[in-house]
Design a protein around this motif. Structure first.
Motif, PDB file in Angstrom:
ATOM      1  N   THR A  92     -39.510 -23.138  14.053  1.00 47.35           N
ATOM      2  CA  THR A  92     -38.346 -23.992  14.340  1.00 47.35           C
ATOM      3  C   THR A  92     -37.804 -24.645  13.076  1.00 47.35           C
ATOM      4  N   TYR A  93     -38.111 -24.100  11.908  1.00 42.34           N
ATOM      5  CA  TYR A  93     -37.782 -24.780  10.648  1.00 42.34           C
ATOM      6  C   TYR A  93     -36.277 -24.969  10.479  1.00 42.34           C
ATOM      7  N   GLN A  94     -35.932 -25.982   9.703  1.00 40.92           N
ATOM      8  CA  GLN A  94     -34.558 -26.285   9.302  1.00 40.92           C
ATOM      9  C   GLN A  94     -33.648 -26.477  10.516  1.00 40.92           C
ATOM     10  N   ASN A  95     -33.989 -27.443  11.340  1.00 35.16           N
ATOM     11  CA  ASN A  95     -33.146 -27.904  12.437  1.00 35.16           C
ATOM     12  C   ASN A  95     -33.123 -29.430  12.389  1.00 35.16           C
ATOM     13  N   TYR A  96     -32.776 -30.033  13.513  1.00 29.03           N
ATOM     14  CA  TYR A  96     -32.744 -31.498  13.577  1.00 29.03           C
ATOM     15  C   TYR A  96     -33.650 -31.987  14.714  1.00 29.03           C
ATOM     16  N   LEU A  97     -34.756 -31.295  14.907  1.00 30.95           N
ATOM     17  CA  LEU A  97     -35.663 -31.639  16.003  1.00 30.95           C
ATOM     18  C   LEU A  97     -36.361 -32.963  15.715  1.00 30.95           C
ATOM     19  N   THR A  98     -36.626 -33.713  16.771  1.00 28.07           N
ATOM     20  CA  THR A  98     -37.202 -35.048  16.641  1.00 28.07           C
ATOM     21  C   THR A  98     -38.403 -35.207  17.563  1.00 28.07           C
ATOM     22  N   GLY A  99     -38.984 -36.409  17.533  1.00 25.69           N
ATOM     23  CA  GLY A  99     -40.122 -36.708  18.404  1.00 25.69           C
ATOM     24  C   GLY A  99     -41.428 -36.238  17.801  1.00 25.69           C
ATOM     25  N   PRO A 100     -42.519 -36.383  18.534  1.00 26.24           N
ATOM     26  CA  PRO A 100     -43.837 -36.015  18.019  1.00 26.24           C
ATOM     27  C   PRO A 100     -44.146 -34.530  18.222  1.00 26.24           C
ATOM     28  N   ILE A 101     -45.133 -34.051  17.488  1.00 26.59           N
ATOM     29  CA  ILE A 101     -45.702 -32.732  17.785  1.00 26.59           C
ATOM     30  C   ILE A 101     -46.577 -32.911  19.017  1.00 26.59           C
ATOM     31  N   GLN A 118     -38.854 -29.011   7.859  1.00 28.00           N
ATOM     32  CA  GLN A 118     -37.444 -29.366   7.675  1.00 28.00           C
ATOM     33  C   GLN A 118     -36.775 -29.755   8.989  1.00 28.00           C
ATOM     34  N   ASN A 119     -37.430 -30.692   9.679  1.00 26.83           N
ATOM     35  CA  ASN A 119     -36.886 -31.297  10.885  1.00 26.83           C
ATOM     36  C   ASN A 119     -37.058 -32.810  10.765  1.00 26.83           C
ATOM     37  N   ASN A 120     -37.057 -33.488  11.882  1.00 25.38           N
ATOM     38  CA  ASN A 120     -37.243 -34.946  11.870  1.00 25.38           C
ATOM     39  C   ASN A 120     -38.387 -35.358  12.806  1.00 25.38           C
ATOM     40  N   PHE A 121     -39.440 -34.547  12.861  1.00 25.12           N
ATOM     41  CA  PHE A 121     -40.596 -34.880  13.686  1.00 25.12           C
ATOM     42  C   PHE A 121     -41.268 -36.149  13.151  1.00 25.12           C
ATOM     43  N   GLY A 123     -44.503 -39.416  13.995  1.00 29.16           N
ATOM     44  CA  GLY A 123     -45.742 -39.761  14.679  1.00 29.16           C
ATOM     45  C   GLY A 123     -46.976 -39.111  14.088  1.00 29.16           C
ATOM     46  N   LYS A 124     -48.066 -39.238  14.811  1.00 29.79           N
ATOM     47  CA  LYS A 124     -49.368 -38.732  14.383  1.00 29.79           C
ATOM     48  C   LYS A 124     -49.461 -37.242  14.684  1.00 29.79           C
ATOM     49  N   VAL A 125     -50.043 -36.502  13.762  1.00 25.29           N
ATOM     50  CA  VAL A 125     -50.232 -35.061  13.963  1.00 25.29           C
ATOM     51  C   VAL A 125     -51.477 -34.859  14.815  1.00 25.29           C
ATOM     52  N   PRO A 126     -51.368 -34.083  15.903  1.00 23.58           N
ATOM     53  CA  PRO A 126     -52.524 -33.916  16.805  1.00 23.58           C
ATOM     54  C   PRO A 126     -53.595 -32.997  16.229  1.00 23.58           C
ATOM     55  N   SER A 127     -54.676 -32.858  16.960  1.00 25.07           N
ATOM     56  CA  SER A 127     -55.784 -31.982  16.565  1.00 25.07           C
ATOM     57  C   SER A 127     -55.417 -30.517  16.834  1.00 25.07           C
ATOM     58  N   PHE A 128     -55.970 -29.643  15.989  1.00 27.65           N
ATOM     59  CA  PHE A 128     -55.795 -28.206  16.172  1.00 27.65           C
ATOM     60  C   PHE A 128     -57.168 -27.520  16.260  1.00 27.65           C
ATOM     61  N   ASN A 142     -40.660 -33.487   7.120  1.00 22.45           N
ATOM     62  CA  ASN A 142     -40.431 -34.201   8.359  1.00 22.45           C
ATOM     63  C   ASN A 142     -40.683 -35.691   8.089  1.00 22.45           C
ATOM     64  N   ASN A 143     -40.932 -36.464   9.105  1.00 20.50           N
ATOM     65  CA  ASN A 143     -41.251 -37.886   8.936  1.00 20.50           C
ATOM     66  C   ASN A 143     -42.563 -38.224   9.639  1.00 20.50           C
ATOM     67  N   LEU A 144     -43.509 -37.310   9.537  1.00 17.83           N
ATOM     68  CA  LEU A 144     -44.787 -37.468  10.211  1.00 17.83           C
ATOM     69  C   LEU A 144     -45.678 -38.471   9.483  1.00 17.83           C
ATOM     70  N   GLY A 145     -46.564 -39.117  10.261  1.00 17.46           N
ATOM     71  CA  GLY A 145     -47.505 -40.065   9.678  1.00 17.46           C
ATOM     72  C   GLY A 145     -46.866 -41.409   9.414  1.00 17.46           C
ATOM     73  N   GLY A 146     -47.470 -42.135   8.483  1.00 16.29           N
ATOM     74  CA  GLY A 146     -46.917 -43.412   8.067  1.00 16.29           C
ATOM     75  C   GLY A 146     -47.353 -44.591   8.896  1.00 16.29           C
ATOM     76  N   GLU A 147     -48.263 -44.384   9.849  1.00 15.88           N
ATOM     77  CA  GLU A 147     -48.639 -45.466  10.755  1.00 15.88           C
ATOM     78  C   GLU A 147     -50.001 -46.068  10.443  1.00 15.88           C
ATOM     79  N   GLN A 148     -50.915 -45.268   9.923  1.00 19.40           N
ATOM     80  CA  GLN A 148     -52.259 -45.784   9.725  1.00 19.40           C
ATOM     81  C   GLN A 148     -52.974 -44.991   8.642  1.00 19.40           C
ATOM     82  N   SER A 149     -54.119 -45.504   8.224  1.00 16.35           N
ATOM     83  CA  SER A 149     -54.869 -44.893   7.130  1.00 16.35           C
ATOM     84  C   SER A 149     -55.542 -43.589   7.521  1.00 16.35           C
TER      85      SER A 149
END
Length: 839
Positions: A92-101, A118-121, A123-128, A142-149
């Protein structure tokens, strides 16, 4: 091109559906969800808008979903991992998708490829942890992370992916430490990128376990401490970038074990001590950057003996002492050498004349003495030479006239005698000689005293001879980063296709070529005139394609600097919504006068100013810009600025954003052009050609220039935001900044701000009001529904106007960031589409 017909959903037996790399537009039809046997859906690189239909996520047979490089919005469904149990690749690269994974993605245990960069996802990245066959994982930009250590804890879940070869999480908002579990990532890992985040702590020694790494990129974080010795175990590394961190200690001798290194970046850290001579073992190096550290001691001769260096060698802004080693002559393939800002001394060695490929030489701010060696006359490729702030003496060599120099700084030395008058010395803008008190003569612009002795008579060089001398123009190439993304096939996405090696992408054009292409610069081919020259439509023989050709008027003050600035910006960046430069020309015309030009991709729909304020003839023959088109163009411009401000290695400020510098292609997509006044931030950088303190000031255009520039404030990205805000207001009001109504302190900003309080319709372009009324007539819903729709569209317009007002506040502190403006406009477009598409 066109839309996908909804009837495609009737092909119930369809298993593969591919339309990638076309010009399809509109929305992706919901009816695709009827294709219950579909295994592969490929819609990459089109112009689809709105959201990914939820029905697609209910096709349980789907193995490959490719919708990258479109204009899609919305998010991924929370239950994705349950509804797509057979999914193997999500692109889904290079779109304007938002919200969490979605956390449920871990249940899609067959996943092999995740490419949602290259989106606007957020929040926290889940487990894989349940996904064991994953080989490609790309969530960068994207804009993932940024909430905690613990932002990076998800990396530990990837240790179960034993086939992982590509892992990129750069350019997000991740914080915290790099977990020690990275030592357990698959040894098949080839590319690992964490660049441009807020990662702190030290680099774990376990990094040395990733023995098959070919590219490791961690630049622009807050990593501190020493580099672990174990990094020397990564003997397959080709690209290593640890720059712009807080690393300290010495540069390890074990770097010499990395014999396959092609590019090594360690700049902007706190390294001290000497440069290890063991780097001589890296005989494949094309680029070495150790600048802006606390390195001391002599420059090791072994470093100058790495003959493979060809892109650049940067040792600037350290505390290096002693002479330049004679071995510098072995750098015969080197393009750029930066030794400025050290404490180097003695004479510049004559062996430097062997560097016949060198284009840029920076040795300013040192203690060099004596004359410039005459053998430098053999450096025929030299374009930029800066020897300022040294102790050089003697006469300025005449051979500098015959070189293809575009920028020469000899300032603050002890040169004496007559200043030459040919070549680069014909321009006081391209040449700086201030601070040499014993110089005399030269052209009047240099304002030097007259010489009191008779100069020897010079032989005149005819115009034809000048042309022969300059047949090979000093071209500035377009730098392109190889980014070969594809939906399927591991062979097509191997690491060597993704290495960021510089490739030249231009063809040669001469003055004669451009003269012929434009019909002798005929007025019938004139597209427009700007601050520093004219733009013509032309047909090039080399490609048989229509192009736009910008001819610089070199009599204008600042035009040569503008040319250099624009070349420097455009050769570095290649991005959607930025005008694409194809090639350049720098030489002489048939009269022997300087000639400079830039050749751009032709934009068939002209510039935004022509659409907003057409002439009488254009008004009758050209359709009007619709509401949605204006929103799309505003978003295109915001995307361009967001990239320039936030997603390049250093912020770039455009400095002259206005409607005439927004060009429109045949699909009415907006492209920002004219970088003649652009600035890099911070103010000075070792990679920058343009002297930021030159006479090319921040001029911009009346009405679009940020107020603080008028009081002497430094250039900032907020200046561009102000220009963008004014542009948005102009787009949606349809009023010029010099409208007769704007007097006695009233301007476009104040006018629209007052209209918001009273009636927003008073400020909206009448063309848009008429369009909205026509949309209402076409609706078939009840009257109360019509009123609700108008109110909703009106609300969107109010919010768009508010974006313009907030961006154009007089105080730079009150303006929003361009990313926030982009996000708001994308939200407005989504709401407008809900109304317009349903009619």
């Amino acid at each position: 091109m066109g839309n996908i017909p909804p009837s495609i959903g009737n092909l119930s037996s369809l298993q593969k559906f591919g339309l990638s790399w076309n010009n399809f537009s509109g929305t992706i039809p919901e009816t695709l969800g009827r294709l219950r046997n579909l295994k592969e859906l490929r819609l990459t690189a089109n112009k689809f808008v709105s959201t990914i239909p939820i029905s697609i996520f209910n096709i349980s047979t789907l193995a490959s979903l490719g919708v990258g490089e479109n204009q899609l919005e919305g998010g991924l469904p929370n239950d994705l991992g349950f509804t797509l149990p057979n999914i193997e690749s999500i692109i889904t690269y290079q779109n304007y998708l938002t919200g969490p994974i979605p956390e449920s993605i871990s249940n899609a245990s067959n996943l092999k490829l995740i490419q949602i960069d290259q989106n606007n996802f957020t929040g926290k990245v889940p487990s894989f942890s349940k996904i064991r066959g994953l080989y490609w994982f790309n969530i960068r930009l994207n804009n993932l992370g940024g909430e905690q250590s613990t932002d990076l804890d998800f990396l530990c879940s990837l240790t179960n992916s034993t086939k992982l070869i590509f892992l990129s999480i750069g350019e997000n908002a991740f914080r915290g430490l790099i977990p020690n579990c990275i030592s357990n990532l698959s040894t098949t890992l080839s590319i690992f990128s964490l660049k441009c985040n807020h990662i702190s702590g030290t680099l774990p020694s376990g990094i040395g376990n990733l023995i098959n790494l070919e590219a490791l990129d961690m630049w622009s974080n807050n990593i501190l401490g020493n580099i672990p010795y174990e990094i020397g175990n990564l003997n397959k590394l080709k690209i290593l970038d640890l720059s712009k961190n807080k690393l300290s200690g010495q540069i390890l001798e074990s770097f010499g074990n990395l014999r396959l290194l092609i590019e090594l970046y360690l700049y902007s850290n706190n390294f001290r001590g000497s440069i290890p001579s063991s780097l001589k073992n890296c005989q494949n190096l094309l680029l070495l950057d150790l600048s802006t550290n606390n390195l001391s001691g002599h420059v090791p001769p072994e470093i100058m003996g790495i003959s493979s260096l060809s892109i650049y060698l940067d040792l600037s802004r350290n505390s290096l002492t002693g002479p330049i080693p004679e071995e510098v002559g072995k750098l015969q393939n080197l393009g750029k050498l930066y030794l400025n800002g050290n404490r180097l001394s003695q004479q510049i060695p004559s062996s430097i004349g062997s560097c016949i490929s060198m284009e840029h030489l920076y040795v300013q701010d040192n203690f060099f003495e004596g004359p410039l060696p005459s053998i430098m006359s053999s450096m025929r490729g030299l374009q930029v030479l800066n020897v300022s702030n040294n102790q050089l003496s003697g006469q300025i060599p005449k051979f500098l006239e015959s070189l293809n120099l575009t920028n020469l700084s000899l300032s603050y030395n002890d040169f004496e005698g007559a200043l030459p008058t040919g070549g680069v010395f014909r321009s006081a803008i391209s040449t700086s000689v201030v601070g040499n008190k014993k110089l005399c003569g030269g052209l009047p612009d240099f304002q030097l005293p007259k010489c009191y002795y008779k100069e020897s008579k010079r032989t005149r060089i005819s115009g034809i001879a000048k042309i022969l001398i300059s047949t090979i123009s000093a071209l500035v190439g377009v730098v392109c980063i190889l980014s070969c993304y594809t939906s399927f096939g591991l062979d097509r996405i191997r690491m060597h296709q993704l290495q960021a090696l510089l490739k030249m992408g231009f063809w040669h054009v001469s003055y004669h070529n451009l003269l012929k292409a434009t019909g002798g610069f005929s007025s019938t081919n004139l597209l427009g005139m700007g601050n520093f020259g004219s733009v013509y439509r032309g047909l090039l023989d080399q490609t048989q394609s229509v192009v736009a050709i910008k001819i610089l008027d070199l009599t204008c003050e600042g035009a040569p600097k503008s040319f250099i600035a624009e070349c420097e910006v455009l050769r570095r960046i290649r991005r959607r919504n930025l005008v694409k430069v194809l090639t350049t020309c720098s030489g002489f015309d048939f009269n022997g006068n300087d000639f400079k030009a830039l050749v751009y991709e032709f934009m068939s729909n002209g510039n935004l100013d022509e659409w907003l304020h057409p002439t009488a003839s254009q008004y009758m023959e050209r359709k009007k810009l619709s509401l949605l088109e204006r929103v799309n163009i505003a978003i295109d411009v915001a995307c361009a600025l967001d990239y320039l401000h936030h997603h390049y290695e250093m912020p770039i400020v455009h400095c002259d954003l206005k409607p005439s510098n927004v060009l429109l292609d045949d699909e009415m997509n907006g492209h920002v052009g004219d970088f003649g006044l652009a600035r890099f931030l911070p103010k000075a950088t070792h990679k920058l050609l343009v002297d930021q303190s030159s006479s090319v000031g921040v001029k911009g255009s009346f009405g679009y220039v940020a107020p603080e520039y008028g009081t002497g404030s430094a250039v900032s990205t907020q200046g561009d935001v102000y220009s963008f805000g004014v542009l948005v207001l102009e787009m949606f009001t349809g009023k010029r900044l010099i409208d007769d109504m704007f007097e006695d302190g009233l301007d476009l900003h104040c006018f629209t701000k007052a209209a918001l309080v009273d009636r927003v319709e008073k400020a909206i372009d009448p063309i848009l009001l008429q369009e909205i009324e026509e949309l209402e007539k076409r609706r078939t819903i009840a009257p109360e529904g019509k009123n609700k729709s108008w109110c909703s569209i009106k609300d969107c317009l109010v919010l768009i106007i508010e974006v313009g007002i907030t961006c154009s506040f007089e105080s730079s502190k009150e303006r929003m960031d361009i990313y926030d403006a982009l996000t708001k406009l994308q939200g407005m477009r989504k709401k407008l589409l809900e109304f317009i598409v349903t009619i």
